[in-house]
Design an enzyme around this catalytic site. Structure first.
Site, PDB file in Angstrom:
ATOM      1  N   LYS A 220     -36.587  -2.043 -23.445  1.00  0.00           N
ATOM      2  CA  LYS A 220     -36.614  -0.614 -23.090  1.00  0.00           C
ATOM      3  C   LYS A 220     -37.740   0.080 -23.853  1.00  0.00           C
ATOM      4  CE  LYS A 220     -33.286   3.282 -22.874  1.00  0.00           C
ATOM      5  NZ  LYS A 220     -31.905   3.689 -23.236  1.00  0.00           N
TER       6      LYS A 220
ATOM      7  N   SER B 276     -25.414   4.209 -22.042  1.00  0.00           N
ATOM      8  CA  SER B 276     -26.705   3.966 -21.405  1.00  0.00           C
ATOM      9  C   SER B 276     -27.006   2.507 -21.100  1.00  0.00           C
ATOM     10  CB  SER B 276     -27.836   4.526 -22.272  1.00  0.00           C
ATOM     11  OG  SER B 276     -27.929   5.914 -22.099  1.00  0.00           O
TER      12      SER B 276
ATOM     13  N   SER C  51     -29.251   5.488 -19.345  1.00  0.00           N
ATOM     14  CA  SER C  51     -30.691   5.679 -19.365  1.00  0.00           C
ATOM     15  C   SER C  51     -31.494   4.384 -19.348  1.00  0.00           C
ATOM     16  CB  SER C  51     -31.075   6.469 -20.606  1.00  0.00           C
ATOM     17  OG  SER C  51     -30.757   5.728 -21.775  1.00  0.00           O
TER      18      SER C  51
END
Lengths: 481, 475
Positions: free
Chosen positions: B73, B172, B148
């Site tokens: 990420k 997330s 996310s």
């Protein structure tokens, strides 16, 4: 000042002496090229996190012990949020409602009497960087100072005179230096002071509105700024005006207070617990270990020097001002010198040699270890050599640290004149050549003894055994009466 | 779903194929760029690491992640690689150091192929709040992958890589894992170092792995766990040390959170899947008991106070002074801050900074922040206490399956509610896992969530692996 009383509290920021910064491994050192002592942590680079420096906690513990404060075994860090270019994270890691220590006090002498000021709290925090505003209106920032460990020492509002504040700051600096917690260099910003000042009518129970003085970078500035602010506030009250809380900056060159730009949106720092650091927990054993390793504090040393050693006040203060000086003196005494002689030597020849040669005390004591000087002092006190000879030996000793006092005595061909007959002849000649001085002595001016002794030493090139010479001299002075 | 590359075990059998397979993986990332999974590909770094892994394996080294191809990420720092956090404000920012998790992955033999898309600063539940474009759900390109950590979920679900790292603050990783039909584990707070993870809500954030199976998640978590001198909140608790994960073989006592199973927001298909799961577990001889978490319903408001308060402070450093984006029209200091932060942050980030600033402000602090901390403690105690009597708690991961792109983006509260079942584990710091169970009537994945006591990741994953074996056929 008629009818008014001054109310002042001080906030002292002391940079702690540590190898590395508070929350990262960058060196904690003054004077490097700008922005060279930085890393992701103190620069606030995305993703970096702070970690504790154990030495910071040890230094705070030393100070708390020296001030007689209550050390909180559990304390907490908080974030103080505000925007400024020299604050890379947008917040300062500080301690808000769970400080490292509370309470304690500091005693000092002002105008000949002792005053003690209570301390509210001492908390740990990190320093911000340094902004420099250039003539063209731009600002440049040096972030070397970011993350340097600070302890903020907040006093109770107990100062009633500007000189008291100055004397307190001076005593705090002396203490911080003595225990090695802060180098106390106000020019370099390692010790900084803010003052909260208000005035009130004598006898009034409540405090009135206060103003904060910032940038008090010397003891003189503290005193001057407080005096100026006192005058300003009284003048306003006398004209029927009101004091509004504000922050003023002391301009050292112009010796005047300049109101600082009012911060936008007031001071809401939105403190909250720093989630990147767990609660700071120390053990009682940690505190006890530090207590055991601490030197005698200046206050205790002064007590020892005056009560146990019966030294005079000047000597007491002189010897207790620096841990190196007191340590050296104590070693002189422990190795056999009398306290009186040790004090006399340290304050006299030793200090003179430091001044003349620009040596630090550390450098001096490397050259002339206390045990060596103690030998010389005892030799002198026993009368093996005269004081004048001892001074000559000392002067040789500091430049030839590899030699012992005995070797230097031999090298200089020093001997003591102890021939009573020979001394008697010299002295009686001197006395008879100075009938006026002799008359004065007989009128009761005992000081004349010193005058005659000086001549005796001159005549004997400092080689006369002082005690013997004095005995002979006294006999001659008194016998002919 | 198909794997586009051989399994790590297969690669370990013939390690010399690794560089080619890394090439394949990078090629499929480019081929599938319309999914919006990646924001940068690290070809040179990946090829270099592949060569190094080959020689290390050939010299006899046992690499726990040998053969693993992973994605990371883009809120986790990799030295000399871009770090955008999905935000314009970090335009052109390159990390000067690598996160601890990156060092640990590479040391263990993983090859990192790129950085993945995310909601800006990990704030969102759909990966629609990215300044670098949205990501699409591989099961239905009209739908969100969740967020996310949407890009990391898509990269694994689409078969581009074996595993990926996301980050959790309130769900997330578990929520996109559920939406994309893969496994996602939020470790115990303190289990994995946060050094190098760009902070959102520091007291909640954890780096969290995705993979297709619990066994693969285990391989990754085992490597990245453990104390770190650079993160004072990392824990010294012992790290799982079994070489590989075995499905749990004993009988379990499983807690069912009644309020969650009967929640009004729960979609019928998800409810049916939960009932299926419960029947299958009963059939396998496990004991199921009802558990009450009466205060868990306050999780969302508590979370949005604590997380935004911390975020408002964490994001103060993005000020246009030292790195990243600075607005071109700045004239003085105030405008450096105002213009840069106004234009540099997206709408959701600005909304959360404002909320967080508000709840910490004088006059509101006690009513919001102090109260939230107290309620957080109550919710955490309740959850930890419930976990004393059961092996795990079972809940749906999300109330619904993947929603349509644009469906919730203008309705923040409805978006926030997609985290109702995941947030309690973050508030309590306990580990929680999402495992795919079945597909709904639209063919979208449904995930189930398991929560476990602190630092029991290995047992939690082994229970997840046992549940994988109970799944209906055809999944």
């Amino acid at each position: 000042m008629s009818g008014y009383e001054l109310v002042v509290g001080l906030e002292i920021h002391a940079q702690l002496v540590t190898k590395t910064k508070a929350f990262c491994r960058c060196a904690n050192r003054y004077g490097a090229e700008p922005n060279t002592l930085v890393c992701p942590v103190c620069l606030g680079t995305p993703g970096a996190l702070p970690v504790f420096n154990r030495e910071v906690v040890a230094q705070a513990t030393r100070l708390a012990i020296a001030l007689g404060a209550d050390i909180h075994l559990h304390s907490r860090f908080d974030r103080k949020n505000y925007f400024y270019p020299d604050l890379p994270k947008g917040y300062q890691i500080s301690q808000f409602d769970h400080p490292f220590s509370t309470g304690g006090h500091l005693s000092f002498i002002v105008n000949g009497s002792t005053k003690s000021i209570n301390i509210t709290r001492a908390h740990l925090e990190e320093d911000a960087g340094k902004s420099m505003h250039l003539a063209d209106g731009s600002t440049i920032v040096d972030l070397n100072r970011c993350g340097v460990p600070l302890i903020e020492i907040v006093s109770e509002p107990e100062f009633r005179a500007a000189e008291e504040a100055g004397a307190y700051l001076s005593a705090m600096r002396e203490l911080l230096r003595f225990i090695g917690v802060c180098d106390g260099n106000m020019d370099e910003g390692s010790l900084r002071c803010d003052a909260n000042v208000s005035v009130r009518k004598i006898g009034e129970p409540e405090f009135r509105e206060r103003c904060e003085m910032k940038n008090l970078n010397s003891i003189r500035s503290v005193e001057r700024a407080i005096a100026a602010e006192t005058k300003r506030q009284i003048a306003i009250y006398e004209q029927g005006g009101v004091i509004h809380r504000q922050t003023l900056q002391w301009n050292e060159q112009e010796e005047r207070l300049i109101p600082m730009r009012v911060k936008e949106g007031s001071d809401d720092y939105r403190y909250f617990p720093e989630p990147d650091l767990p609660e700071l927990r120390i053990t009682q054993a940690f505190v006890d270990d530090i207590r055991a390793s601490m030197p005698m504090l200046p206050e205790q040393l002064r007590e020892k020097y005056s009560t146990t050693y019966k030294l005079n006040r000047e000597a007491v203060y002189y010897l207790a001002i620096d841990i190196r000086i007191s340590g050296y003196t104590d070693t002189l005494i422990e190795t056999g010198s009398t306290a009186q002689s040790a004090a006399k030597w340290v304050m006299g020849p030793v200090t003179r040699s430091l001044n003349e040669r620009g040596w630090s005390f550390d450098e001096f004591s490397r050259r002339v270890p206390a045990a060596t000087l103690s030998g010389l002092i005892q030799k002198t006190d026993r009368g093996d050599i005269t004081l004048g000879q001892a001074n000559a030996v000392f002067k040789a000793l500091i430049v030839k640290p590899e030699k012992s006092p005995d070797e230097i005595v031999a090298e200089l061909g020093i001997e003591v004149m102890r021939d009573e007959v020979k001394l008697g002849a010299i002295i009686s000649e001197i006395v008879s050549e100075h009938p006026e001085e002799l008359a004065k002595f007989r009128e009761g001016k005992t000081k004349m003894v010193g005058f005659f002794m000086g001549l005796v030493m001159q005549a004997t090139k400092g080689q006369a055994d002082a005690q013997l010479a004095k005995n002979v001299l006294m006999e001659l002075l008194e016998a002919k009466e | 779903m198909l794997r586009r590359i051989p399994s790590p075990a297969a690669i370990r059998q013939s390690p010399r194929r690794l560089p080619d397979i890394v090439g394949q993986s990078l090629a499929s990332a480019r081929e599938l760029s319309s999914l919006g999974a990646f924001v940068s590909l690290l070809d040179a770094r990946a090829h270099q690491q592949a060569q190094s892994v080959v020689s290390r394996i050939e010299s006899g080294e046992q690499l726990p992640l040998g053969g693993y191809i992973v994605a990371v990420k883009d809120n986790i720092a990799i030295k000399d690689a871009p770090l955008t956090c999905g935000s314009k404000i970090l335009d052109f920012h390159q990390s000067t150091f690598s996160a601890t998790v990156i060092e640990r992955l590479e040391e263990a033999g993983a090859v990192i192929i790129g950085k993945t898309n995310l909601d800006e600063f990990a704030m969102g539940s759909s990966t629609e709040n990215s300044a670098l474009g949205i990501a699409l759900n591989p099961f239905d390109p009209d739908r969100v992958p969740g967020g996310s950590s949407g890009g990391s979920a898509v990269a694994v679900a689409a078969g581009i890589c074996h595993a990926s790292l996301g980050s959790e603050t309130g769900g997330s990783v578990r929520q996109p894992a559920a939406f994309c039909g893969i496994c996602g584990l939020k470790p115990t707070y303190g289990r994995v170092s946060r050094y190098g993870l760009v902070a959102f809500g520091s007291s909640l954030d954890q780096v969290s792995p995705f993979a297709k199976t619990c066994a693969e998640v285990y391989d990754v978590i085992r490597v990245i766990s453990g104390s770190d001198q650079r993160d004072a909140t990392s824990s010294a608790a012992p790290v799982p040390d079994s070489a590989c994960l075995e499905p749990f073989s004993g009988k379990l006592r499983i807690g069912l959170v009644k309020d969650f199973l009967e929640h009004e927001a729960l979609e019928p298909d998800v409810r049916i899947a939960m009932n299926d799961t419960i029947s299958a577990l009963k059939k396998a001889g496990h004991e199921l008991v009802e558990v009450e978490l009466p205060n868990a319903k306050y999780s969302i408001p508590v979370y949005y106070i604590v997380a935004t308060a911390e975020a408002s402070s964490n994001l103060a450093r993005f000020d246009g002074v030292r790195y990243g984006y600075r607005h071109r029209d700045v004239t003085d200091l105030a405008s450096v801050y105002d213009l840069t932060r106004e234009a540099g942050f997206g709408k959701e980030v600005r909304r959360r900074i404002m909320m967080g600033t508000y709840v910490l402000s004088a006059g509101y602090y006690d009513a919001y922040y102090t109260t939230a901390l107290k309620v957080r403690r109550i919710i955490a105690d309740e959850l930890v206490n419930a976990l004393k009597y059961v092996d795990v708690l079972l809940t749906p991961t999300t109330p619904s399956t993947a929603f349509k792109i644009g469906e919730k983006i203008d309705d923040p509260v409805s978006m926030y509610l997609s985290d109702i079942f995941t947030v309690p584990a973050n508030l309590a710091g306990v580990p929680a896992l999402s495992v795919p169970w079945s597909l709904d009537s639209k063919g979208l994945p449904i995930g189930i969530q398991l929560m476990a006591p602190h630092f029991t990741e290995e047992k939690l994953l082994s229970i997840g692996a046992a549940i994988e074996l109970l799944r209906p056929e055809g999944k």
